[in-house]
Design a protein around this motif. Structure first.
Motif, PDB file in Angstrom:
ATOM      1  N   ARG A  31       0.835  -1.213   0.000  1.00 38.99           N
ATOM      2  CA  ARG A  31       0.000   0.000   0.000  1.00 38.99           C
ATOM      3  C   ARG A  31       0.864   1.254   0.000  1.00 38.99           C
ATOM      4  O   ARG A  31       0.562   2.229  -0.687  1.00 38.99           O
ATOM      5  CB  ARG A  31      -0.951   0.008   1.201  1.00 38.99           C
ATOM      6  N   ALA A  32       1.952   1.241   0.757  1.00 42.98           N
ATOM      7  CA  ALA A  32       2.858   2.392   0.783  1.00 42.98           C
ATOM      8  C   ALA A  32       3.459   2.620  -0.599  1.00 42.98           C
ATOM      9  O   ALA A  32       3.483   3.753  -1.090  1.00 42.98           O
ATOM     10  CB  ALA A  32       3.965   2.165   1.817  1.00 42.98           C
ATOM     11  N   TYR A  33       3.929   1.575  -1.232  1.00 44.46           N
ATOM     12  CA  TYR A  33       4.502   1.701  -2.578  1.00 44.46           C
ATOM     13  C   TYR A  33       3.463   2.229  -3.560  1.00 44.46           C
ATOM     14  O   TYR A  33       3.768   3.060  -4.408  1.00 44.46           O
ATOM     15  CB  TYR A  33       5.061   0.375  -3.057  1.00 44.46           C
ATOM     16  N   ALA A  34       2.230   1.747  -3.437  1.00 43.60           N
ATOM     17  CA  ALA A  34       1.163   2.194  -4.338  1.00 43.60           C
ATOM     18  C   ALA A  34       0.880   3.688  -4.170  1.00 43.60           C
ATOM     19  O   ALA A  34       0.432   4.348  -5.110  1.00 43.60           O
ATOM     20  CB  ALA A  34      -0.107   1.391  -4.085  1.00 43.60           C
ATOM     21  N   GLN A  35       1.170   4.216  -2.989  1.00 43.44           N
ATOM     22  CA  GLN A  35       0.983   5.642  -2.736  1.00 43.44           C
ATOM     23  C   GLN A  35       2.217   6.456  -3.115  1.00 43.44           C
ATOM     24  O   GLN A  35       2.272   7.655  -2.871  1.00 43.44           O
ATOM     25  CB  GLN A  35       0.636   5.885  -1.266  1.00 43.44           C
ATOM     26  N   GLY A  36       3.216   5.804  -3.687  1.00 44.23           N
ATOM     27  CA  GLY A  36       4.412   6.511  -4.138  1.00 44.23           C
ATOM     28  C   GLY A  36       5.495   6.654  -3.091  1.00 44.23           C
ATOM     29  O   GLY A  36       6.439   7.403  -3.278  1.00 44.23           O
ATOM     30  N   ILE A  37       5.366   5.939  -1.999  1.00 46.39           N
ATOM     31  CA  ILE A  37       6.381   5.995  -0.938  1.00 46.39           C
ATOM     32  C   ILE A  37       7.429   4.934  -1.248  1.00 46.39           C
ATOM     33  O   ILE A  37       7.126   3.734  -1.236  1.00 46.39           O
ATOM     34  CB  ILE A  37       5.749   5.754   0.443  1.00 46.39           C
ATOM     35  N   HIS A  38       8.646   5.379  -1.520  1.00 48.09           N
ATOM     36  CA  HIS A  38       9.695   4.444  -1.919  1.00 48.09           C
ATOM     37  C   HIS A  38      10.979   4.601  -1.109  1.00 48.09           C
ATOM     38  O   HIS A  38      11.929   3.848  -1.329  1.00 48.09           O
ATOM     39  CB  HIS A  38      10.023   4.602  -3.408  1.00 48.09           C
ATOM     40  N   ASP A  39      11.029   5.572  -0.206  1.00 48.49           N
ATOM     41  CA  ASP A  39      12.247   5.764   0.586  1.00 48.49           C
ATOM     42  C   ASP A  39      12.045   5.176   1.978  1.00 48.49           C
ATOM     43  O   ASP A  39      10.914   5.040   2.468  1.00 48.49           O
ATOM     44  CB  ASP A  39      12.617   7.245   0.675  1.00 48.49           C
ATOM     45  N   LEU A  40      13.127   4.818   2.627  1.00 42.60           N
ATOM     46  CA  LEU A  40      13.066   4.128   3.921  1.00 42.60           C
ATOM     47  C   LEU A  40      12.369   4.973   4.977  1.00 42.60           C
ATOM     48  O   LEU A  40      11.485   4.484   5.688  1.00 42.60           O
ATOM     49  CB  LEU A  40      14.480   3.745   4.372  1.00 42.60           C
ATOM     50  N   ASP A  41      12.735   6.251   5.096  1.00 43.56           N
ATOM     51  CA  ASP A  41      12.118   7.097   6.119  1.00 43.56           C
ATOM     52  C   ASP A  41      10.618   7.252   5.878  1.00 43.56           C
ATOM     53  O   ASP A  41       9.825   7.207   6.822  1.00 43.56           O
ATOM     54  CB  ASP A  41      12.792   8.466   6.173  1.00 43.56           C
ATOM     55  N   GLY A  42      10.220   7.407   4.624  1.00 44.23           N
ATOM     56  CA  GLY A  42       8.801   7.510   4.308  1.00 44.23           C
ATOM     57  C   GLY A  42       8.056   6.226   4.607  1.00 44.23           C
ATOM     58  O   GLY A  42       6.934   6.248   5.122  1.00 44.23           O
ATOM     59  N   LEU A  43       8.677   5.097   4.309  1.00 44.51           N
ATOM     60  CA  LEU A  43       8.058   3.798   4.571  1.00 44.51           C
ATOM     61  C   LEU A  43       7.887   3.569   6.069  1.00 44.51           C
ATOM     62  O   LEU A  43       6.823   3.138   6.532  1.00 44.51           O
ATOM     63  CB  LEU A  43       8.893   2.678   3.953  1.00 44.51           C
ATOM     64  N   VAL A  44       8.911   3.897   6.842  1.00 42.15           N
ATOM     65  CA  VAL A  44       8.840   3.744   8.298  1.00 42.15           C
ATOM     66  C   VAL A  44       7.735   4.636   8.865  1.00 42.15           C
ATOM     67  O   VAL A  44       6.936   4.204   9.704  1.00 42.15           O
ATOM     68  CB  VAL A  44      10.217   4.058   8.930  1.00 42.15           C
ATOM     69  N   ALA A  45       7.647   5.863   8.400  1.00 41.93           N
ATOM     70  CA  ALA A  45       6.597   6.771   8.867  1.00 41.93           C
ATOM     71  C   ALA A  45       5.221   6.224   8.502  1.00 41.93           C
ATOM     72  O   ALA A  45       4.284   6.263   9.318  1.00 41.93           O
ATOM     73  CB  ALA A  45       6.801   8.169   8.277  1.00 41.93           C
ATOM     74  N   TYR A  46       5.080   5.702   7.296  1.00 40.93           N
ATOM     75  CA  TYR A  46       3.803   5.115   6.869  1.00 40.93           C
ATOM     76  C   TYR A  46       3.417   3.943   7.768  1.00 40.93           C
ATOM     77  O   TYR A  46       2.274   3.837   8.209  1.00 40.93           O
ATOM     78  CB  TYR A  46       3.891   4.669   5.407  1.00 40.93           C
ATOM     79  N   LEU A  47       4.357   3.055   8.037  1.00 41.24           N
ATOM     80  CA  LEU A  47       4.069   1.900   8.892  1.00 41.24           C
ATOM     81  C   LEU A  47       3.672   2.336  10.299  1.00 41.24           C
ATOM     82  O   LEU A  47       2.797   1.732  10.916  1.00 41.24           O
ATOM     83  CB  LEU A  47       5.265   0.952   8.940  1.00 41.24           C
ATOM     84  N   ASN A  48       4.308   3.386  10.809  1.00 41.67           N
ATOM     85  CA  ASN A  48       3.951   3.873  12.138  1.00 41.67           C
ATOM     86  C   ASN A  48       2.552   4.472  12.163  1.00 41.67           C
ATOM     87  O   ASN A  48       1.868   4.417  13.185  1.00 41.67           O
ATOM     88  CB  ASN A  48       4.988   4.872  12.655  1.00 41.67           C
TER      89      ASN A  48
END
Length: 74
Positions: A31-48
């Motif tokens: 879901r994060a990738y589908a929203q255009g989140i591809h960097d580690l910090d963005g992914l971690v923030a999304y998961l949180n």
């Protein structure tokens, strides 16, 4: 006779089916990738924000995310 094209089925390399946690985490990452989140910090923030929580109910950090991915990929 033609030899069929070889391919590696995604689950062919697994020693066991994914756990419920691994499935939830994989879905969240997709879901994060589908929203255009591809960097580690963005992914971690999304998961949180969206979950699931890191193991033991912790918040995700770049370090514990990378450690878990290394362990799951071993």
């Amino acid at each position: 006779m033609r030899t069929p094209d070889l391919y590696n089925d995604t689950h062919q390399t697994r020693s066991a089916p994914p756990t419920a946690f691994e499935s939830l985490l994989g879905d969240a990452i997709e879901r994060a990738y589908a929203q255009g989140i591809h960097d580690l910090d963005g992914l971690v923030a999304y998961l949180n924000r969206s979950g699931p929580s890191a193991p033991n109910g912790q918040d995700w950090t770049p370090e514990n995310y990378q450690e878990l991915m290394a362990r799951l990929g071993a």
